[in-house]
Design an enzyme around this catalytic site. Sequence first.
Site, PDB file in Angstrom:
ATOM      1  N   GLY A  79      59.774  16.859   0.308  1.00 54.66           N
ATOM      2  CA  GLY A  79      58.857  15.673  -0.087  1.00 54.66           C
ATOM      3  C   GLY A  79      59.536  14.392   0.407  1.00 54.66           C
ATOM      4  O   GLY A  79      59.061  13.429   0.777  1.00 54.66           O
ATOM      5  N   ALA A 106      60.087  17.561  -3.600  1.00 59.47           N
ATOM      6  CA  ALA A 106      58.893  17.518  -4.543  1.00 59.47           C
ATOM      7  C   ALA A 106      59.431  18.370  -5.687  1.00 59.47           C
ATOM      8  O   ALA A 106      60.268  19.189  -5.550  1.00 59.47           O
ATOM      9  CB  ALA A 106      57.624  18.224  -3.924  1.00 59.47           C
ATOM     10  N   GLU A 114      61.140  23.658   3.026  1.00 57.82           N
ATOM     11  CA  GLU A 114      60.403  24.517   2.284  1.00 57.82           C
ATOM     12  C   GLU A 114      60.132  25.655   2.539  1.00 57.82           C
ATOM     13  O   GLU A 114      59.771  26.505   1.917  1.00 57.82           O
ATOM     14  CB  GLU A 114      58.678  23.512   2.620  1.00 57.82           C
ATOM     15  N   GLU A 127      59.283  13.703   3.967  1.00 54.48           N
ATOM     16  CA  GLU A 127      57.881  13.431   4.255  1.00 54.48           C
ATOM     17  C   GLU A 127      57.563  12.111   3.981  1.00 54.48           C
ATOM     18  O   GLU A 127      56.956  11.223   4.795  1.00 54.48           O
ATOM     19  CB  GLU A 127      56.829  14.354   3.755  1.00 54.48           C
TER      20      GLU A 127
END
Lengths: 532, 737
Positions: free
Chosen positions: B122, B76, B147, B125
């Site tokens: 991200g 992300a 993360e 995910e």
Amino acid sequence: MASMLMNSLRCCPPVNPAWAVQYATRSLSTSVQLHAQVQTKSKKTLAKPGVKNIVLVEGVRTPFLLSGTTYADLMPHDLARAALQGLLHKTSLPKDAVDYIIYGTVIQEVKTSNVAREASLGAGFSDKIPSHTVTMACISSNVAMTTGVGLITAGQCDTIVAGGVEFMSDVPIRHSRKMRKTMLALNRAKTLGQRLSLIGSIRMAHLTPELPAVAEFSTAETMGHSADRLAAAFGVTRLEQDEFALRSHTLAKQAQDAGLLSDVISFKVPGRDTVAKDNGIRPSSMEQLAKLKPAFIKPHGTVTAANSSFLTDGASAVLIMSEEKALAMGYKPKAYLRDFVFVSQDPKDQLLLGPAYGTPKVLARAGLTMDDIDVFEFHEAFAGQIMANLKALDSDWFAQTYMGRKVKVGAPAMEKFNLWGGSLSLGHPFGATGCRLVTTVAHRLLKEGGQYGLVAACAAGGQVTHYTNTSSYFNVMDRKVILPVCVSGPCDGDRSIPPVEQDSGRTEMMQEKTVYAYTQSGVTPTLSDCTY
Amino acid sequence: FVTNIRSLCTARTHVNYEVKEDVAVIRMNDPTSKVNTLSVQMQNEMIEVFNEVLANDAVQSAVLISSKPGCFIAGADINMIQACNTSEEVTKLSQEGQKMFARIEKSPKPIVAAINGPCLGGGLEFAIACQYRVATKSKKTVLGTPEVMLGLLPGAGGTQRLPKMVGIPGAFDMMLTGRNIRADKAKKMGLVHQLVDPLGPGLKSPEERTIEYLEEVAIQCAKGIVNKKISLTKEKGMMQKVQDYVMGIEFVRQQIYKTVTAKVMKMSKGLYPAPLKIIESVKAGLEQGPDSGYLAEAQNFGKLAMTSESNALIGLYHGQVACKKNRFGVPERPVKNLAILGAGLMGAGIAQVTVDKGIHTVLKDTTVEGLSRGQQQVYKGLNDKTKKKTITSFERDFTLASLTGQLDYSGFEKADMVIEAVFEDLNIKHRVIKEVEAVIPPHCIFATNTSALPIKDIAAASIRPEKVIGMHYFSPVDKMQLLEIITTDKTSKDTTASAVAVGLKQGKVIIVVGDGPGFYTTRCLAPMLAEAVRLLQEGVDPKKLDALTTGFGFPVGAATLADEVGIDVAAHVAEDLGKAFGSRFGGGNVEVLKTMVEKGFKGRKSGKGCYVYTPGLKSKDVNPDIEDVLEKYKLTPNPLVSSDSDVQYRLVSRFVNEAVMCLQEGILNGPVEGDIGAVFGLGFPPCLGGPFRFVDTFGANKLVEKMRRYEEVYGNHFTPCQLLLDHAKDSSKRFHK
């Protein structure tokens, strides 16, 4: 005296009628034919000034059989022996008229690691003829032939028998390293106690056998896996591969039925039947081929068992001579062996791409273009590999990016390409394929009336070799021999050395050779003591 | 074709799609960056495209792929999170991500993620929300949830989907360590369904064709799913069934949470909130259902984003990226031949990280024994990689072929750079530099690996000081990421550029600092070690000292660190720097270290230091013989400044003060390099983000206040430097924005 008599007898060997007719017509139409060739070919001869002409006199092979079939109980040198005996028989060559024997093989039987020697002795060749074995994966017998060419060019020899053998029905399977270590230590153990403690150290893990590696040593990738990736890199579809495989089998069947595979000798297998035909040729249908699942890259791969070459047993042999010698002995050579090139490249991503790299090189060396070649014989390791090589040859981008060329050389025309089948259908005994390719080119040139032939093979070990570390490649230029021309023709007659001088030179060489040839002739080889 | 025109009309820049037969191929490409990140723009366009794909009746399934040859989605967009001011805003971001991926997961048209290159955070995910995953078996293709290394958690459904996909233990392992998983491992774990081999040269470049091939295979898979040739419910193996059964027992799950939490607490000393929040979120999802799970994930994500730990870790991430760039430009000549003098631990270590980077490496020593030891070290390093299967035995041998071991200077005429790692003695260094300069070509750079000797003193013996530079590696070289490059005022810019280029090739994070005694890192460490010695003299047990330092966040305790560095080296440095900086560097008595060296307690390398090291034994005991030494130099502690917390701040404040002083004196180029150097070279607590970030977060005034208190007792050892005082006076002054 006797040999002179033999020689003169061989001056008019029994020729088969077809040959005789062809020969006659050729003799008659030579000048016209030659004229026409001068116009269409970029070169009319590949003879090089000051370099001996080397000729292929004859080539034979045992039938190539699927591993585990009729040859199953033999040993590798038995197959090689059969090929050698076939060559002797076919050429009526005196058993002491050969200067050197070279064989190629990939998976070595440990008992006969110099299989050339064991086979030549067993085939009844004079024990005074030195012989050695070479290995370079799938192009081992090509190396055997070029070694012979080198020996002739260097003035060492005039008459060479080269060949190749592979026997996949039995491969050396070793004890594990641990077990071997224990066994060797056992040899050195002095007391019973030491021996018992060593024996006691043997565990279950020691008993796991070590199979010949299926993967490339340097990359740990199997050949089929590499072929599948290569096919994908060149965008070769499954359909294209299956079509090529079917073509190979269909053409092989036609050639077999038409009796074109005249290099095949029949072989009485001890305790079994006489075999006279290759048994791997199985023309199928596209539907049948499409049913097979990918063999290496699952589930989306394109290389299957049917579009790959299969594990094969077989042996081949060729007789190579300097042109003078061949003519002096009264032979009608089948082809000139003109030039060759070996190339290597990245063993990971370009393992099977040798032909694409070598073909332009050998053409450039010979000063020819792709169109000049009448007969192509490429080794078919995998259909995908062949198609990838053809696409590479036909790509300007590939030529510019990877070969440093301005333009592509182009792909061979399919109507000139592997017309009597190939390794996919005839079989691929790794060490023996090279000689088959060269003999086939010569036979096809004779049959089809062409002038130049080109052989290409990638050194890929099929599925079981553990050997190749570079992908290499071999090429031979053959020119059809038109006997009258070659004896008196201006381009081929460059023989500045008078025959007598040449002969005396040769005698000297022979003497030298006896001095140096200590390795194998030092002891009188009898069958019992030559297993050194 | 029609779709092409349509996509042109809407002028999307990041996401596009084309329909191949009945498969929509969605392509991502961030034109502004080398990598794809899930930025606002990317997400918006993705939603737009996704809506169109769903509405398009000609489309039965979709393939999600990146047009960048080397990157799927690297994660992300961190800036998106940093732009938020409150945890509620971040929670909202997380919920939007969750919503988007929930739609992907429930898509009636199957979506196949085709992964080539990093698929992280991200990106992962996103991929696990898709119905099917195909990945290339390239070394570049890695999957992971990093993360936690930024003090965050996978905030877009990761904590909820991963446990279901790879099992609870596997998911915890991934999320708590943040480690990268290679494609083949990911396949074994069930994270991806199918692997595609990278291709070599063909009719297009290997990278281009590989991605095309990946797309072809992914399209086949998409079609296979639609026509039910590929089943999405995998047949479970016996082991899987047993595992599922066991995990179905609440008691077992509770035990897992307990064990994992205990392990996290042990490793992190409770200084890092993210791992605990990850456990909490996973637990919420599994025990209270998905609604609570997703809510917990989003809320915890919001909370974590506002923590100082996350801020510090993100700062380190940015710093690390900055220190992986060569701000001195491209050197005139690339270094192709590197010679290393001295095959000791350092020299061989440098060879180890150089030889596999395509640089021909010469390792020279003066004795056969020394050379063989060094060569064995390089071999062992590569062989260990072979055993772990990260390289093949052939690659090991091939790499070793670039290493030449020798005792003479032959071949030095071809060297582009010489790094000396001989004994730390100015006279020896001078002799070496003269010997070397007699044989090397004019362009060759002479780098000296020293931890404390000023470079200009070494360069004094050189006939071309512009080619002399310091390259301070940290031991063990193959594990420590930092390289401290030291320039003198005579060092040319090209020399620096070349040294940085070599360091970057060696995979190092690089700080470039000015010359001076101890440069930056050693100079910061020296006062802290002096303080540690004083604490030992004051009767603090080595184990207690270690516990206090690790409790503050240092990965290695002060006593153990001294042993690792070597007591002799520490003594050497303390004496040298003590001479250079005067009484300010005092504290512990140097004689303590010297006596230890005399007794043969040189640290780990000699088997005895503060601790006794028994080969093969992990646990270590305090060296009973040092008690006599400490008894001899015993000091009486002042109870006013000897509480556990005071002990910690005494150690840390001296470190930090010296770091700030380095910036003040211009040794450091900026606070970013200061933080990176301290964390990656000396193990300054990562959760504090480095000395400068620590001052910002903790407050300069509070730190000065503490130091003044210690100053009263110990004098100038604790006198805050001017820059620190400036920051204390004006709270708006910050090292990091």
